[in-house]
Write a protein that holds these residues in place. Structure first.
Motif, PDB file in Angstrom:
ATOM      1  N   PRO A  44       0.824  -1.211   0.000  1.00 58.32           N
ATOM      2  CA  PRO A  44       0.000   0.000   0.000  1.00 58.32           C
ATOM      3  C   PRO A  44       0.859   1.262   0.000  1.00 58.32           C
ATOM      4  CG  PRO A  44      -0.120  -1.123   2.116  1.00 58.32           C
ATOM      5  CD  PRO A  44       0.678  -1.991   1.209  1.00 58.32           C
ATOM      6  N   PRO A  45       0.481   2.258  -0.805  1.00 59.95           N
ATOM      7  CA  PRO A  45       1.275   3.495  -0.869  1.00 59.95           C
ATOM      8  C   PRO A  45       1.464   4.145   0.498  1.00 59.95           C
ATOM      9  CG  PRO A  45      -0.442   3.484  -2.561  1.00 59.95           C
ATOM     10  CD  PRO A  45      -0.667   2.284  -1.699  1.00 59.95           C
ATOM     11  N   ALA A  46       0.468   4.058   1.361  1.00 54.07           N
ATOM     12  CA  ALA A  46       0.554   4.686   2.684  1.00 54.07           C
ATOM     13  C   ALA A  46       1.664   4.075   3.530  1.00 54.07           C
ATOM     14  CB  ALA A  46      -0.781   4.569   3.423  1.00 54.07           C
ATOM     15  N   LEU A  47       2.053   2.826   3.254  1.00 55.94           N
ATOM     16  CA  LEU A  47       3.059   2.151   4.074  1.00 55.94           C
ATOM     17  C   LEU A  47       4.398   2.877   4.027  1.00 55.94           C
ATOM     18  CD1 LEU A  47       3.338  -0.334   5.885  1.00 55.94           C
ATOM     19  CD2 LEU A  47       4.055  -1.624   3.883  1.00 55.94           C
ATOM     20  N   SER A  48       4.844   3.254   2.828  1.00 55.50           N
ATOM     21  CA  SER A  48       6.116   3.972   2.701  1.00 55.50           C
ATOM     22  C   SER A  48       5.966   5.446   3.046  1.00 55.50           C
ATOM     23  CB  SER A  48       6.657   3.843   1.276  1.00 55.50           C
ATOM     24  OG  SER A  48       6.994   2.509   1.023  1.00 55.50           O
ATOM     25  N   ALA A  49       4.863   6.038   2.603  1.00 61.49           N
ATOM     26  CA  ALA A  49       4.709   7.484   2.756  1.00 61.49           C
ATOM     27  C   ALA A  49       4.339   7.904   4.177  1.00 61.49           C
ATOM     28  CB  ALA A  49       3.654   7.991   1.773  1.00 61.49           C
ATOM     29  N   PHE A  50       3.500   7.095   4.846  1.00 58.07           N
ATOM     30  CA  PHE A  50       2.960   7.519   6.139  1.00 58.07           C
ATOM     31  C   PHE A  50       3.185   6.537   7.275  1.00 58.07           C
ATOM     32  CE2 PHE A  50       0.275   9.382   2.797  1.00 58.07           C
ATOM     33  CZ  PHE A  50       0.572  10.717   3.005  1.00 58.07           C
ATOM     34  N   GLY A  51       3.660   5.338   6.982  1.00 55.45           N
ATOM     35  CA  GLY A  51       3.959   4.374   8.030  1.00 55.45           C
ATOM     36  C   GLY A  51       2.912   3.292   8.201  1.00 55.45           C
ATOM     37  N   LEU A  52       3.237   2.357   9.071  1.00 51.41           N
ATOM     38  CA  LEU A  52       2.410   1.179   9.302  1.00 51.41           C
ATOM     39  C   LEU A  52       1.032   1.543   9.858  1.00 51.41           C
ATOM     40  CD1 LEU A  52       2.146  -1.896   9.317  1.00 51.41           C
ATOM     41  CD2 LEU A  52       3.291  -1.906  11.544  1.00 51.41           C
ATOM     42  N   GLU A  53       1.002   2.441  10.814  1.00 53.45           N
ATOM     43  CA  GLU A  53      -0.265   2.841  11.433  1.00 53.45           C
ATOM     44  C   GLU A  53      -1.252   3.330  10.370  1.00 53.45           C
ATOM     45  OE1 GLU A  53      -1.938   6.518  14.147  1.00 53.45           O
ATOM     46  OE2 GLU A  53      -0.094   6.670  12.992  1.00 53.45           O
ATOM     47  N   GLN A  54      -0.806   4.243   9.506  1.00 56.13           N
ATOM     48  CA  GLN A  54      -1.703   4.803   8.496  1.00 56.13           C
ATOM     49  C   GLN A  54      -2.076   3.778   7.433  1.00 56.13           C
ATOM     50  OE1 GLN A  54      -3.358   7.727   8.564  1.00 56.13           O
ATOM     51  NE2 GLN A  54      -2.493   7.798  10.625  1.00 56.13           N
ATOM     52  N   ALA A  55      -1.159   2.872   7.106  1.00 57.22           N
ATOM     53  CA  ALA A  55      -1.471   1.823   6.136  1.00 57.22           C
ATOM     54  C   ALA A  55      -2.567   0.907   6.683  1.00 57.22           C
ATOM     55  CB  ALA A  55      -0.217   1.023   5.790  1.00 57.22           C
ATOM     56  N   ILE A  56      -2.495   0.586   7.966  1.00 57.93           N
ATOM     57  CA  ILE A  56      -3.534  -0.251   8.583  1.00 57.93           C
ATOM     58  C   ILE A  56      -4.860   0.495   8.600  1.00 57.93           C
ATOM     59  CG2 ILE A  56      -4.303  -1.330  10.737  1.00 57.93           C
ATOM     60  CD1 ILE A  56      -1.356  -2.123  11.232  1.00 57.93           C
ATOM     61  N   TYR A  57      -4.846   1.767   9.010  1.00 57.44           N
ATOM     62  CA  TYR A  57      -6.092   2.554   8.999  1.00 57.44           C
ATOM     63  C   TYR A  57      -6.699   2.600   7.599  1.00 57.44           C
ATOM     64  CZ  TYR A  57      -5.849   4.453  13.760  1.00 57.44           C
ATOM     65  OH  TYR A  57      -5.844   4.605  15.125  1.00 57.44           O
ATOM     66  N   SER A  58      -5.873   2.811   6.588  1.00 59.50           N
ATOM     67  CA  SER A  58      -6.350   2.874   5.212  1.00 59.50           C
ATOM     68  C   SER A  58      -6.976   1.541   4.797  1.00 59.50           C
ATOM     69  CB  SER A  58      -5.176   3.240   4.294  1.00 59.50           C
ATOM     70  OG  SER A  58      -5.581   3.261   2.953  1.00 59.50           O
ATOM     71  N   HIS A  59      -6.307   0.446   5.146  1.00 62.21           N
ATOM     72  CA  HIS A  59      -6.831  -0.880   4.817  1.00 62.21           C
ATOM     73  C   HIS A  59      -8.153  -1.132   5.546  1.00 62.21           C
ATOM     74  CE1 HIS A  59      -7.207  -5.292   5.059  1.00 62.21           C
ATOM     75  NE2 HIS A  59      -6.694  -5.248   3.839  1.00 62.21           N
ATOM     76  N   ILE A  60      -8.229  -0.722   6.797  1.00 65.31           N
ATOM     77  CA  ILE A  60      -9.446  -0.939   7.584  1.00 65.31           C
ATOM     78  C   ILE A  60     -10.627  -0.202   6.964  1.00 65.31           C
ATOM     79  CG2 ILE A  60     -10.555  -0.346   9.799  1.00 65.31           C
ATOM     80  CD1 ILE A  60      -7.958  -1.273  11.168  1.00 65.31           C
ATOM     81  N   GLU A  61     -10.403   1.003   6.442  1.00 67.59           N
ATOM     82  CA  GLU A  61     -11.496   1.735   5.792  1.00 67.59           C
ATOM     83  C   GLU A  61     -12.100   0.913   4.666  1.00 67.59           C
ATOM     84  OE1 GLU A  61     -10.639   5.705   4.483  1.00 67.59           O
ATOM     85  OE2 GLU A  61      -9.770   6.251   6.429  1.00 67.59           O
ATOM     86  N   ARG A  62     -11.261   0.367   3.787  1.00 68.60           N
ATOM     87  CA  ARG A  62     -11.758  -0.465   2.683  1.00 68.60           C
ATOM     88  C   ARG A  62     -12.357  -1.759   3.213  1.00 68.60           C
ATOM     89  NH1 ARG A  62      -6.781   0.331   0.927  1.00 68.60           N
ATOM     90  NH2 ARG A  62      -6.332  -1.873   0.579  1.00 68.60           N
ATOM     91  N   PHE A  63     -11.720  -2.337   4.221  1.00 64.70           N
ATOM     92  CA  PHE A  63     -12.165  -3.604   4.801  1.00 64.70           C
ATOM     93  C   PHE A  63     -13.569  -3.469   5.395  1.00 64.70           C
ATOM     94  CE2 PHE A  63     -12.155  -6.922   8.080  1.00 64.70           C
ATOM     95  CZ  PHE A  63     -11.677  -8.002   7.367  1.00 64.70           C
TER      96      PHE A  63
END
Length: 183
Positions: free
Chosen positions: A30-49
């Motif tokens: 996920p793009p958020a993983l590199s740009a914003f970190g693990l926390e934001q990548a998980i939040y982003s995934h949870i929104e879609r989930f």
């Protein structure tokens, strides 16, 4: 007119395939993983989930990793999280999932817990593979590849807790050559 309709249909199918590949690519890294970190990548995934699984209530308690965590470690932890919530949907028959990410200078702890049907955790890891829990075997291999520890607790009728603890600075085990490569 017939040829025009076929060209339009082929174009629509091509666009669907392209969008599908984009979705797969975004899930793998996920793009958020590199740009914003693990926390934001998980939040982003949870929104879609949550959109895909409105029947599940998802609770989060996530610390920001501040982008100073090793990128490979972030990716491994994200994949573990993804696999865990996917397993909850496929197997647990849960109503709720709790995702916790906590870290200090020494370690990172990721916990995924559900209130589903649970399962009997075998004494030996090889039994997980024999019982078809290949995702958990892969999770264990990924955790060990970065010098971490995986704990699984499950109670029939009450749910499962997966706890991953890894050192903040990655420690690669000597047998990583036999593990599947991460894209």
């Amino acid at each position: 007119a017939e040829l025009s309709r076929k060209v339009q249909l082929a174009n629509e199918m091509t666009q669907q395939v392209i969008q599908g590949l984009r979705n797969i690519s975004r899930d793998l890294r996920p793009p958020a993983l590199s740009a914003f970190g693990l926390e934001q990548a998980i939040y982003s995934h949870i929104e879609r989930f949550e959109e895909l699984h409105p029947e599940l209530e998802i609770h989060t308690d996530l610390s920001a990793d501040g982008l100073d965590m090793d990128e490979r470690m972030r990716l491994v932890l994200f994949r573990i999280y993804q696999n865990a919530v996917s397993n909850v949907v496929r197997h647990a028959e849960a109503k709720s999932i709790w995702v916790s990410l906590d870290m200090d200078d020494q370690k990172v702890i990721l916990i995924i817990k559900d209130d589903g049907k649970g399962f009997v955790v075998p004494e030996r890891w090889v039994e997980l593979a024999r019982n078809g829990h290949l995702g958990l075997v892969g999770t264990r291999e990924r955790v060990e590849a970065i010098g971490g520890l995986l704990e699984i607790q499950s109670i029939l009728g009450e749910g499962t807790t997966l706890r991953v603890s890894v050192p903040r600075v990655p420690q690669h085990s000597g047998n990583t050559g036999s593990l599947p490569a991460l894209p």
